[in-house]
Motif scaffolding. Structure first.
Motif, short mmCIF file in Angstrom:
data_model
loop_
_atom_site.label_atom_id
_atom_site.label_comp_id
_atom_site.label_asym_id
_atom_site.label_seq_id
_atom_site.Cartn_x
_atom_site.Cartn_y
_atom_site.Cartn_z
N GLN A 1 0.68 -1.28 0.00
CA GLN A 1 -0.21 -0.07 0.07
C GLN A 1 0.94 1.34 -0.12
OE1 GLN A 1 -2.41 -0.91 3.42
NE2 GLN A 1 -3.99 -1.77 2.07
N ASP A 2 1.93 1.30 0.64
CA ASP A 2 2.90 2.33 0.83
C ASP A 2 3.40 2.61 -0.56
OD1 ASP A 2 2.51 3.14 3.31
OD2 ASP A 2 4.47 2.46 4.04
N MET A 3 3.82 1.61 -1.23
CA MET A 3 4.42 1.93 -2.65
C MET A 3 3.42 2.20 -3.59
SD MET A 3 7.44 1.55 -3.91
CE MET A 3 7.28 2.75 -5.21
N GLU A 4 2.30 1.88 -3.42
CA GLU A 4 1.01 2.17 -4.47
C GLU A 4 0.84 3.64 -4.36
OE1 GLU A 4 -1.35 -1.97 -5.01
OE2 GLU A 4 -1.78 -0.71 -3.31
N ARG A 5 0.83 4.16 -3.01
CA ARG A 5 0.59 5.63 -2.43
C ARG A 5 1.74 6.55 -3.15
NH1 ARG A 5 0.61 5.65 3.27
NH2 ARG A 5 0.19 8.11 3.19
N ALA A 6 2.98 5.80 -3.12
CA ALA A 6 4.01 6.49 -3.57
C ALA A 6 3.91 6.78 -5.09
CB ALA A 6 5.24 5.82 -3.34
N ILE B 1 13.50 14.78 0.21
CA ILE B 1 13.21 13.52 0.37
C ILE B 1 14.45 12.68 -0.40
CG2 ILE B 1 12.04 12.94 -2.04
CD1 ILE B 1 9.82 11.71 -0.04
N LEU B 2 14.98 13.11 -1.26
CA LEU B 2 16.48 12.49 -1.37
C LEU B 2 17.65 12.52 -0.90
CD1 LEU B 2 15.89 12.88 -5.49
CD2 LEU B 2 16.14 10.55 -4.29
N TYR B 3 17.44 12.94 0.17
CA TYR B 3 18.68 13.13 1.31
C TYR B 3 18.92 11.59 1.57
CZ TYR B 3 21.53 14.52 5.19
OH TYR B 3 22.81 14.97 5.98
N PRO B 4 20.20 11.31 1.93
CA PRO B 4 20.31 9.78 1.94
C PRO B 4 20.03 9.16 3.31
CG PRO B 4 22.59 11.11 1.49
CD PRO B 4 21.37 12.07 1.45
N ILE C 1 9.35 16.51 -1.17
CA ILE C 1 10.09 16.37 -2.58
C ILE C 1 10.16 18.02 -3.09
CG2 ILE C 1 9.54 15.57 -5.04
CD1 ILE C 1 7.28 13.99 -4.02
N GLY C 2 11.49 18.02 -3.53
CA GLY C 2 11.55 19.52 -3.71
C GLY C 2 11.01 19.55 -4.91
N ILE D 1 8.83 6.73 -2.42
CA ILE D 1 9.15 7.92 -3.23
C ILE D 1 10.46 8.19 -3.33
CG2 ILE D 1 9.02 10.42 -3.77
CD1 ILE D 1 6.09 10.47 -1.99
N HIS D 2 11.14 8.04 -2.36
CA HIS D 2 12.83 8.22 -2.52
C HIS D 2 13.39 7.13 -3.44
CE1 HIS D 2 16.79 8.50 -0.53
NE2 HIS D 2 16.98 7.71 -1.16
#
Ligand SMILES: [Zn+2]
Length: 304
Positions: free
Chosen positions: A76-81, A175-178, A186-187, A157-158
């Motif tokens: 579900q998390d991935m589908e929301r992403a 969100i792309l910070y390691p 998300i910028g 999302i990352h």
């Protein structure tokens, strides 16, 4: 033998020699140089934000499959992403049962990365072809490890952004910070870049290059390359070569995938005109292309 027969024979030989000279002269070597070499460049749109410049899937509609081994929560998390990135950008993600472009799998194994940190997931493009203007992503993989405790599906999302070619950010709030935290967003610059890279229609773009040519008498040698520097496959077409305005050679070519091409070496093409000033090479296809300017090249005779 009558002396008249002898004269006729002599005259015939003379006529044949004359014809030979007429046909093959000039015998000297002529070089041809490129008159203009039109280029089509979109520049580096992704501006260091991606692993390679201008990485994208062929189409903005991208298929995915989530492995049945994933827990309901991770699924579900991935589908929301997928949904939230689809809402924010011109991209659209849709599930398929086979032939997916993005494969999502899960593993419950805990992978420590030191400093009390755990790796939440992994993701990236796994099959890429490089063209001159774009790097085309054909396949990507996501591996979800830890279940996320965040309100938003930040881990998904990352990893999805990695699959789309985006590298880590140095901004802690991005969100792309390691290192992941729930407050990251998300910028806007990422969303703008995605929309810009996918603003180009998914089309092929045939390009002529590496041309060199010379003629010995009325025989022409010609070297050149044809390459698809576009986003999608070229369905094939033909190459037509003109000496001044007359067609002197043409041949067909089959499908060429984005990022692929071939070198042509043509020898001893007969020039129908006794003097040829210009050689023109033209690629003709039935496809729409990103640019048609680079489908044609003109070579000019260099010798005085
Ligand atoms: Zn990462």
């Amino acid at each position: 033998m009558e002396w008249t027969d002898f004269l006729v024979g002599l005259f015939s030989i003379f006529a044949i020699l004359l014809f030979f000279f007429y046909w093959f002269i000039p015998l000297e070597k002529m070089d041809f140089g490129v008159d203009k070499n039109p280029e089509f460049s979109v520049g580096n749109i992704s501006n260091e934000m991606q692993f390679y410049k201008n990485m994208r899937f062929e189409n903005p509609d991208i298929s995915y499959k989530i492995d049945s081994g994933c827990s309901l929560k991770k699924k579900q998390d991935m589908e929301r992403a997928f949904d939230s990135l689809g809402e924010l950008t011109i991209l659209d993600f849709y599930p398929v049962t086979s032939g997916e472009e993005i494969m999502v799998s899960c593993d419950d194994e805990v992978r420590p990365s030191g400093n009390n940190l755990f790796i939440a997931g992994e993701g990236g493009p796994t099959k890429i072809l490089s063209g001159e203007n774009f790097y085309i992503i054909y396949e990507g993989k996501i591996l979800l490890l830890r279940e996320s405790n965040c309100e938003h599906p930040n881990v998904g999302i990352h990893e999805l952004l990695h699959v789309l070619g985006f590298d880590h950010s140095e901004n802690k709030n991005n969100i792309l910070y390691p290192v992941s935290s729930c407050s990251q967003t998300i910028g806007n610059e990422i969303i703008e870049k995605i929309d810009e890279i996918y603003s180009f229609p998914s089309l092929p773009d045939m390009k002529l290059g590496n041309v060199s040519s010379s003629a010995q008498g009325r025989y022409l040698d010609l070297n050149f390359s044809i390459k698809n520097i576009g986003i999608s496959s070229s369905s094939g077409g033909k190459v037509v070569i003109y000496g001044d305005e007359r067609i002197i050679k043409e041949f067909e070519f089959d499908e060429i995938k984005a990022g692929q091409g071939m070198n042509m070496e043509l020898r001893n093409i007969w020039l129908p005109e006794r003097t040829t000033e210009k050689i023109k090479i033209k690629i003709e296809t039935l496809d729409n292309e990103l640019s048609l300017e680079n489908n044609e090249l003109t070579l000019q005779k260099l010798n005085p």
